[in-house]
Write a protein that holds these residues in place. Structure first.
Motif, PDB file in Angstrom:
ATOM      1  N   SER A  28       0.858  -1.179   0.000  1.00 12.45           N
ATOM      2  CA  SER A  28       0.000   0.000   0.000  1.00 12.45           C
ATOM      3  C   SER A  28       0.896   1.232   0.000  1.00 12.45           C
ATOM      4  N   PRO A  29       0.326   2.427  -0.166  1.00  9.79           N
ATOM      5  CA  PRO A  29       1.171   3.628  -0.229  1.00  9.79           C
ATOM      6  C   PRO A  29       1.905   3.961   1.065  1.00  9.79           C
ATOM      7  N   ALA A  30       1.385   3.502   2.219  1.00 14.00           N
ATOM      8  CA  ALA A  30       1.979   3.899   3.492  1.00 14.00           C
ATOM      9  C   ALA A  30       2.423   2.744   4.363  1.00 14.00           C
ATOM     10  N   LEU A  31       2.100   1.515   4.002  1.00 14.56           N
ATOM     11  CA  LEU A  31       2.421   0.378   4.857  1.00 14.56           C
ATOM     12  C   LEU A  31       2.665  -0.864   4.015  1.00 14.56           C
ATOM     13  N   VAL A  32       3.756  -1.560   4.319  1.00 15.29           N
ATOM     14  CA  VAL A  32       4.020  -2.876   3.731  1.00 15.29           C
ATOM     15  C   VAL A  32       4.216  -3.848   4.878  1.00 15.29           C
ATOM     16  N   ALA A  33       3.736  -5.088   4.695  1.00 10.55           N
ATOM     17  CA  ALA A  33       3.803  -6.038   5.802  1.00 10.55           C
ATOM     18  C   ALA A  33       3.764  -7.464   5.282  1.00 10.55           C
ATOM     19  N   VAL A  34       4.319  -8.361   6.107  1.00  8.83           N
ATOM     20  CA  VAL A  34       4.282  -9.797   5.855  1.00  8.83           C
ATOM     21  C   VAL A  34       3.938 -10.487   7.167  1.00  8.83           C
ATOM     22  N   ALA A  35       3.052 -11.483   7.083  1.00 10.33           N
ATOM     23  CA  ALA A  35       2.726 -12.333   8.227  1.00 10.33           C
ATOM     24  C   ALA A  35       2.886 -13.785   7.795  1.00 10.33           C
ATOM     25  N   ASP A  36       3.531 -14.576   8.611  1.00  8.31           N
ATOM     26  CA  ASP A  36       3.818 -15.982   8.314  1.00  8.31           C
ATOM     27  C   ASP A  36       3.071 -16.826   9.339  1.00  8.31           C
ATOM     28  N   GLY A  37       1.994 -17.477   8.903  1.00  7.05           N
ATOM     29  CA  GLY A  37       1.144 -18.215   9.821  1.00  7.05           C
ATOM     30  C   GLY A  37       1.670 -19.591  10.158  1.00  7.05           C
ATOM     31  N   VAL A  38       1.328 -20.045  11.356  1.00  7.24           N
ATOM     32  CA  VAL A  38       1.649 -21.404  11.784  1.00  7.24           C
ATOM     33  C   VAL A  38       0.399 -21.986  12.437  1.00  7.24           C
ATOM     34  N   GLY A  39       0.360 -23.313  12.510  1.00  2.33           N
ATOM     35  CA  GLY A  39      -0.769 -23.946  13.168  1.00  2.33           C
ATOM     36  C   GLY A  39      -1.624 -24.769  12.239  1.00  2.33           C
ATOM     37  N   GLY A  40      -1.027 -25.362  11.221  1.00  2.00           N
ATOM     38  CA  GLY A  40      -1.797 -26.168  10.285  1.00  2.00           C
ATOM     39  C   GLY A  40      -2.178 -25.373   9.068  1.00  2.00           C
ATOM     40  N   ASN A  41      -2.500 -26.070   7.979  1.00  2.00           N
ATOM     41  CA  ASN A  41      -2.724 -25.366   6.721  1.00  2.00           C
ATOM     42  C   ASN A  41      -3.924 -24.438   6.761  1.00  2.00           C
ATOM     43  N   VAL A  42      -4.916 -24.720   7.596  1.00  2.00           N
ATOM     44  CA  VAL A  42      -6.048 -23.812   7.731  1.00  2.00           C
ATOM     45  C   VAL A  42      -5.738 -22.743   8.773  1.00  2.00           C
ATOM     46  N   GLY A  43      -5.330 -23.161   9.979  1.00  2.00           N
ATOM     47  CA  GLY A  43      -5.108 -22.222  11.061  1.00  2.00           C
ATOM     48  C   GLY A  43      -4.066 -21.177  10.752  1.00  2.00           C
ATOM     49  N   GLY A  44      -2.916 -21.591  10.216  1.00  2.00           N
ATOM     50  CA  GLY A  44      -1.861 -20.624   9.922  1.00  2.00           C
ATOM     51  C   GLY A  44      -2.285 -19.618   8.881  1.00  2.00           C
ATOM     52  N   ALA A  45      -2.982 -20.081   7.860  1.00  2.00           N
ATOM     53  CA  ALA A  45      -3.442 -19.173   6.812  1.00  2.00           C
ATOM     54  C   ALA A  45      -4.473 -18.196   7.346  1.00  2.00           C
ATOM     55  N   VAL A  46      -5.367 -18.667   8.204  1.00  2.00           N
ATOM     56  CA  VAL A  46      -6.372 -17.778   8.783  1.00  2.00           C
ATOM     57  C   VAL A  46      -5.705 -16.732   9.674  1.00  2.00           C
ATOM     58  N   VAL A  51      -4.614 -10.968  10.449  1.00  2.00           N
ATOM     59  CA  VAL A  51      -3.754  -9.862  10.891  1.00  2.00           C
ATOM     60  C   VAL A  51      -3.493  -8.884   9.740  1.00  2.00           C
ATOM     61  N   ILE A  52      -3.178  -9.397   8.566  1.00  2.00           N
ATOM     62  CA  ILE A  52      -2.896  -8.509   7.437  1.00  2.00           C
ATOM     63  C   ILE A  52      -4.140  -7.725   7.035  1.00  2.00           C
ATOM     64  N   SER A  53      -5.303  -8.368   6.991  1.00  2.00           N
ATOM     65  CA  SER A  53      -6.520  -7.651   6.613  1.00  2.00           C
ATOM     66  C   SER A  53      -6.905  -6.622   7.662  1.00  2.00           C
ATOM     67  N   ARG A  73      -1.214  -0.365  18.611  1.00  2.00           N
ATOM     68  CA  ARG A  73      -2.605  -0.540  19.003  1.00  2.00           C
ATOM     69  C   ARG A  73      -3.340  -1.479  18.056  1.00  2.00           C
ATOM     70  N   LEU A  74      -3.085  -1.322  16.769  1.00  2.00           N
ATOM     71  CA  LEU A  74      -3.771  -2.184  15.814  1.00  2.00           C
ATOM     72  C   LEU A  74      -3.245  -3.609  15.846  1.00  2.00           C
ATOM     73  N   VAL A  75      -1.957  -3.786  16.105  1.00  2.00           N
ATOM     74  CA  VAL A  75      -1.444  -5.144  16.234  1.00  2.00           C
ATOM     75  C   VAL A  75      -2.064  -5.818  17.454  1.00  2.00           C
ATOM     76  N   GLU A  80      -6.186  -9.757  19.439  1.00  2.00           N
ATOM     77  CA  GLU A  80      -7.489 -10.066  20.030  1.00  2.00           C
ATOM     78  C   GLU A  80      -8.386 -10.747  19.007  1.00  2.00           C
ATOM     79  N   ARG A  81      -8.239 -10.358  17.782  1.00  2.00           N
ATOM     80  CA  ARG A  81      -9.040 -10.947  16.707  1.00  2.00           C
ATOM     81  C   ARG A  81      -8.725 -12.435  16.550  1.00  2.00           C
ATOM     82  N   ILE A  82      -7.458 -12.792  16.699  1.00  2.00           N
ATOM     83  CA  ILE A  82      -7.086 -14.206  16.660  1.00  2.00           C
ATOM     84  C   ILE A  82      -7.747 -14.952  17.815  1.00  2.00           C
ATOM     85  N   ARG A  83      -7.728 -14.340  19.003  1.00  2.00           N
ATOM     86  CA  ARG A  83      -8.356 -14.980  20.165  1.00  2.00           C
ATOM     87  C   ARG A  83      -9.854 -15.190  19.925  1.00  2.00           C
TER      88      ARG A  83
END
Length: 290
Positions: A28-46, A51-53, A73-75, A80-83
């Motif tokens: 995006s114009p103001a933020l770039v990010a990468v998240a690498d999920g773990v916890g199985g092919n469904v859980g890690g991807a979710v 987090v990225i969305s 704050r957003l992280v 919390e969203r994961i919880r």
């Protein structure tokens, strides 16, 4: 006078040798990010996709009234969203994600980092790693217990000691740092699928010779896959520019990897339960009864 900076960014993501992509990336114009999920092919991807969305709306611009642009704050809200996801979908128990993001704020930048995804800055003639891995092998190297060469073959080289998994103390492991950036710098944010496959010297050479961010991202991905990579590979490259290009943001929003498509009903349900930051709602709304 302060110079407002912007990012011209591009991204690539690939499953590598794995059957499923658990990485997510944002440009995006103001933020770039990468998240690498773990916890199985469904859980890690979710986890990585959530987090990225959640962070994506900051791509329009970090919050100037907060010293870190609102990233911490957003992280925390994303965690919390994961919880919340796990409480409503128990099959996701154990999912987690790393996060590494760089956002421009005025004439500088803010870095948010947890886990072993990495950020680099190429400023000719030097490549600087901006993050330090939150891994067991990095801690052992810091303590002088093992060498860098031993770390490469250590049986627990993939073990991270800090990540976002919905725990109440997860964000204590989050590092939020001010980063010096200037027009002409080239930033790289990547999952360990890239950094584990390519030595720093090769990364530097490929960043240096690429004509633009898109070419750099494509070349780095190709080199990692040829190495060969042993994991999903996600690459985000951003060139730092003076503000807008012809009065327009230099980069359109784009997500890659797991965040680029709805994984399953989980994402849709969570979006209904907990609208994203663009709505101003940073806490879950009351869940409807089943």
């Amino acid at each position: 006078m302060d110079v407002a900076l912007a990012l011209h960014a591009a991204a690539r993501s690939h499953t590598g040798p794995r059957p499923d992509n658990q990485d997510s990336g944002l440009v995006s114009p103001a933020l770039v990010a990468v998240a690498d999920g773990v916890g199985g092919n469904v859980g890690g991807a979710v986890a990585s996709g959530l987090v990225i969305s959640w962070l994506a709306p900051l791509g329009a611009g970090l919050l100037p009234d907060e010293p870190d642009g609102g990233l911490a704050r957003l992280v925390s809200a994303a965690n919390e969203r994961i919880r919340t996801a796990v409480s409503h979908r128990p099959r996701l128990e154990g999912m987690a994600t790393t996060l590494c993001g760089i956002g421009v704020l005025g004439d500088g930048a803010v870095l948010a980092h947890i886990g072993d995804s990495r950020a680099y800055r190429w400023r000719a003639p030097e490549l600087v790693q901006l993050t330090r891995d939150h891994t067991l092998v990095q801690a052992l190297m810091d303590a002088g217990s093992i060498t860098a060469e031993e770390a490469l073959v250590h049986p627990q080289r993939s073990a991270v000691y800090a990540a976002l998994h919905g725990g109440t103390d997860d964000v204590e492991g989050l590092e939020v740092l001010a980063v010096d950036i200037r027009p002409g710098d080239r930033l790289l944010v990547c999952s360990d699928g890239l950094s584990g496959a390519l030595p720093a010297q090769v990364i530097a050479e490929l960043l240096a010779v690429a004509e633009n961010a898109d070419q750099a991202a494509a070349t780095l991905l190709g080199a990692a896959l040829a190495a060969p990579a042993s994991d999903n590979v996600t690459v985000v490259v951003a060139d730092v520019l003076d503000d807008m290009v012809d009065g327009r943001p230099p980069t359109r929003y784009r997500t890659v990897g797991a965040a680029s498509g709805a994984r399953d009903e989980t994402v849709e349900v969570l979006e209904a339960l907990w609208p994203g930051p663009a709505t101003g709602a940073f806490r879950p709304v009351t869940a409807p009864s089943d």
